[in-house]
Design a protein around this motif. Structure first.
Motif, PDB file in Angstrom:
ATOM      1  N   ARG A 143       0.859  -1.182   0.000  1.00  0.00           N
ATOM      2  CA  ARG A 143       0.000   0.000   0.000  1.00  0.00           C
ATOM      3  C   ARG A 143       0.897   1.235   0.000  1.00  0.00           C
ATOM      4  NH1 ARG A 143      -5.225  -0.220   3.774  1.00  0.00           N
ATOM      5  NH2 ARG A 143      -6.651   0.566   2.215  1.00  0.00           N
ATOM      6  N   THR A 199     -13.135   2.193   4.075  1.00  0.00           N
ATOM      7  CA  THR A 199     -12.071   1.875   3.124  1.00  0.00           C
ATOM      8  C   THR A 199     -11.972   2.905   2.010  1.00  0.00           C
ATOM      9  OG1 THR A 199     -12.238  -0.496   3.570  1.00  0.00           O
ATOM     10  CG2 THR A 199     -11.281   0.144   1.463  1.00  0.00           C
ATOM     11  N   VAL A 200     -13.083   3.209   1.357  1.00  0.00           N
ATOM     12  CA  VAL A 200     -13.073   4.167   0.252  1.00  0.00           C
ATOM     13  C   VAL A 200     -12.797   5.577   0.779  1.00  0.00           C
ATOM     14  CG1 VAL A 200     -14.441   5.230  -1.571  1.00  0.00           C
ATOM     15  CG2 VAL A 200     -14.560   2.764  -1.204  1.00  0.00           C
ATOM     16  N   ALA A 206      -9.141   6.026   1.517  1.00  0.00           N
ATOM     17  CA  ALA A 206      -8.349   6.159   0.296  1.00  0.00           C
ATOM     18  C   ALA A 206      -8.523   7.554  -0.309  1.00  0.00           C
ATOM     19  CB  ALA A 206      -8.752   5.089  -0.709  1.00  0.00           C
ATOM     20  N   ASP A 232     -11.193  -3.887   8.671  1.00  0.00           N
ATOM     21  CA  ASP A 232     -12.088  -3.247   7.705  1.00  0.00           C
ATOM     22  C   ASP A 232     -13.071  -4.234   7.090  1.00  0.00           C
ATOM     23  OD1 ASP A 232     -10.560  -1.039   8.233  1.00  0.00           O
ATOM     24  OD2 ASP A 232      -9.364  -1.168   6.398  1.00  0.00           O
ATOM     25  N   ALA A 290     -14.579  -0.257  -7.816  1.00  0.00           N
ATOM     26  CA  ALA A 290     -13.380   0.580  -7.850  1.00  0.00           C
ATOM     27  C   ALA A 290     -13.272   1.312  -9.183  1.00  0.00           C
ATOM     28  CB  ALA A 290     -12.134  -0.271  -7.607  1.00  0.00           C
ATOM     29  N   THR A 300      -8.496   0.246  -3.289  1.00  0.00           N
ATOM     30  CA  THR A 300      -9.689  -0.079  -2.508  1.00  0.00           C
ATOM     31  C   THR A 300     -10.195  -1.482  -2.821  1.00  0.00           C
ATOM     32  OG1 THR A 300     -11.208   0.896  -4.156  1.00  0.00           O
ATOM     33  CG2 THR A 300     -10.387   2.345  -2.407  1.00  0.00           C
TER      34      THR A 300
END
Length: 519
Positions: free
Chosen positions: A3, A271-272, A275, A392, A401, A423
């Motif tokens: 990541r 999560t989104v 990001a 998560d 995505a 993501t």
């Protein structure tokens, strides 16, 4: 696949500030005369820990000289190490146990002035406190007279049942996987690599894979507090360590002593959302960097995006024979943005890459990815993934995505594609289910928690500090703002920030919520 924007260690930026604004007050229940500490000859605290066996609550730590860590160095001086037993499964506290590696340097002052232990978590998730605390000891020397400085490797990290999901050879091979796929074949390879990584983690960790969550670690912390002999938890959390501190405050509000959360993760983001926050934060830091070099931020971003596109089509050669791929180049740009003092290195690396030489960007990426000159990778990226994928619950599909890519590109023409694809790829087909959409950090009844946000923070954007303060609750979350650059504020050049944090930790002085320290 690593990541690109992991929440990692404290970044000490060499920044000067013009001054600070805002007044400070004192919290009567948290001054230097409260009963938050224990004498230095600490035995397990007398507070009740119902449901836990005496074999855990009455354990005495055997402090002795530290062995060499994953980095190959054994800290000397006053540093001592020990192992704390904790339940593998907190739902079965009388069952199987695992060992957590701890490190400590006892308070240097007199026993009558000692406050207690001050625990540190430097982020990640997956950062080794046993590795990090000794070199950062001078940064926290102000606290050492009155606190034992303590850190640890959380479960699943380094010396505490650390997880290694693939070999070094496989890690290097995965660097060729395109993490912003442009064709069906590249997308298939991207998702296969993600699945293979998860399967490797499951093979390495076994049943531990389901017990490395932030909640598990927060419960470990409270047993640690008890065994160290402290009635209250005094804590300094950085980056991901702020999420851990917030979860601890939620679970144990009555045990909160003096908690500092610096470089704050937004607890309201899934999560989104996370990001998107990081794409925004790194783009903002990149534009600040570009402006500092006299470039137009918009034009400079387009130039870097074009460079990355060329590298995606044709990786750059380097002096050591490895190719600089697009993902490695992106990581090499990210790493210097963590600290303003590293911006000149970014300038040189980008200029070299424009001339066709990827050596300098690769060196930056290797530092970020914990890869040494011999090709050995550290375990931080492994541990980070097993912890965050257990935490998560949100699992965006590749189709979801792709639908978000245009939005990510609008946020950041440089980092958007990678963040958007991440993501879907990060926890793709993960062997265990995630636990929550967002962490719960509300802590009604807890003592004031100092939340420190930096307006130029790339990895944990400033807006997360206000979200954390608000979610901790009225009268609990107290925000301190620094108008600076880099990841983390304390020890980064602001006398205003440092003195405010020092007064809080040493004297219990709580600043006004919203206090601002200028550049």
């Amino acid at each position: 696949m690593a990541r690109i924007a992991r929440w990692t260690a404290l970044a000490a930026a060499a920044l000067l500030v013009a001054g600070c604004s805002g007044s400070s007050g004192s919290d009567d229940g948290n001054d230097k005369n409260d009963d938050d500490g224990r004498p230095p000859a600490a035995a397990p605290s007398s507070d009740a820990m119902p449901g836990l066996p005496a074999s855990l609550t009455s354990q005495k730590l055997d402090w002795s000289g530290c062995k060499a860590t994953e980095t190959g160095h054994a800290p000397g001086g006053d540093w001592r190490c020990a192992t704390l037993k904790v339940p593998l499964d907190w739902a079965k506290p009388t069952g199987e146990t695992i060992g957590l590696a701890l490190i400590r340097s006892e308070a240097s002052g007199s026993s009558k002035d000692r406050i207690g232990s001050l625990l540190f978590n430097f982020g990640g998730p997956g950062g080794s406190g046993v590795d990090y605390l000794p070199p950062y000891g001078p940064t926290f020397a102000t606290f050492h007279e009155r606190y034992d400085l303590v850190s640890w490797d959380p479960r699943g990290v380094a010396a505490s049942e650390g997880v290694r999901c693939r070999s070094d050879k496989a890690m290097q091979a995965a660097e060729s996987v395109d993490t912003t796929p442009d064709t069906p074949a590249e997308e298939t390879a991207f998702l296969k690599d993600a699945k293979d990584f998860g399967q490797g983690c499951q093979k390495s960790a076994g049943k531990l894979l389901s017990h490395v969550s932030t909640t598990d670690t927060a419960r470990d912390m409270d047993l640690m507090r008890h065994v160290l002999g402290d009635r209250k938890m005094h804590y300094f959390g950085i980056s991901y360590g702020t999420e851990l501190g917030g979860v601890y405050a939620h679970l144990f509000p009555g045990n909160v002593g003096r908690l500092v959360l610096d470089a704050v993760v937004d607890p309201s983001a899934g999560t989104v959302g996370h990001a998107e926050n990081q794409a925004r934060g790194f783009q903002r830091a990149l534009e600040d960097y570009l402006e500092s070099t006299g470039q137009d931020p918009e034009e400079g971003s387009r130039k870097i995006a074009a460079l990355l596109k060329r590298i995606d089509s044709e990786p750059l050669p380097t002096s050591n024979g490895r190719d600089l791929t697009q993902q490695l180049a992106l990581t090499g740009i990210v790493y210097p943005l963590y600290s303003k003092s590293s911006w000149p290195a970014l300038t040189g690396a980008l200029e070299a890459a424009e001339d066709g030489d990827g050596t300098e960007l690769l060196a930056q990426a290797d530092s970020y990815n914990d890869r040494d000159a011999s090709g050995r990778y550290g375990t931080t990226t492994h541990s980070q993934r097993v912890i965050s994928c257990l935490d998560d619950k949100e699992r965006p599909t590749p189709e979801e995505a792709k639908r978000k890519l245009a939005e990510f590109r609008k946020i950041s023409p440089v980092f958007g594609d990678s963040m958007g694809w991440d993501t879907a790829g990060w926890c793709h087909d993960w062997p265990v289910a995630g636990q929550h959409e967002t962490p719960e950090v509300s802590a009604p009844g807890a003592k004031p928690v100092l939340v420190v946000g930096n307006t130029g923070d790339p990895a944990t954007p400033y807006e997360g500090a206000r979200k954390m303060a608000d979610e901790l609750g009225k009268g609990v979350g107290v925000q301190l703002t620094w108008k600076g650059e880099g990841h983390g504020a304390y020890g980064s050049g602001s006398d205003c920030v440092d003195s405010t944090v020092d007064d809080y930790l040493l004297d219990g002085t709580v600043p006004d919520d919203g206090k601002v320290c200028a550049r």
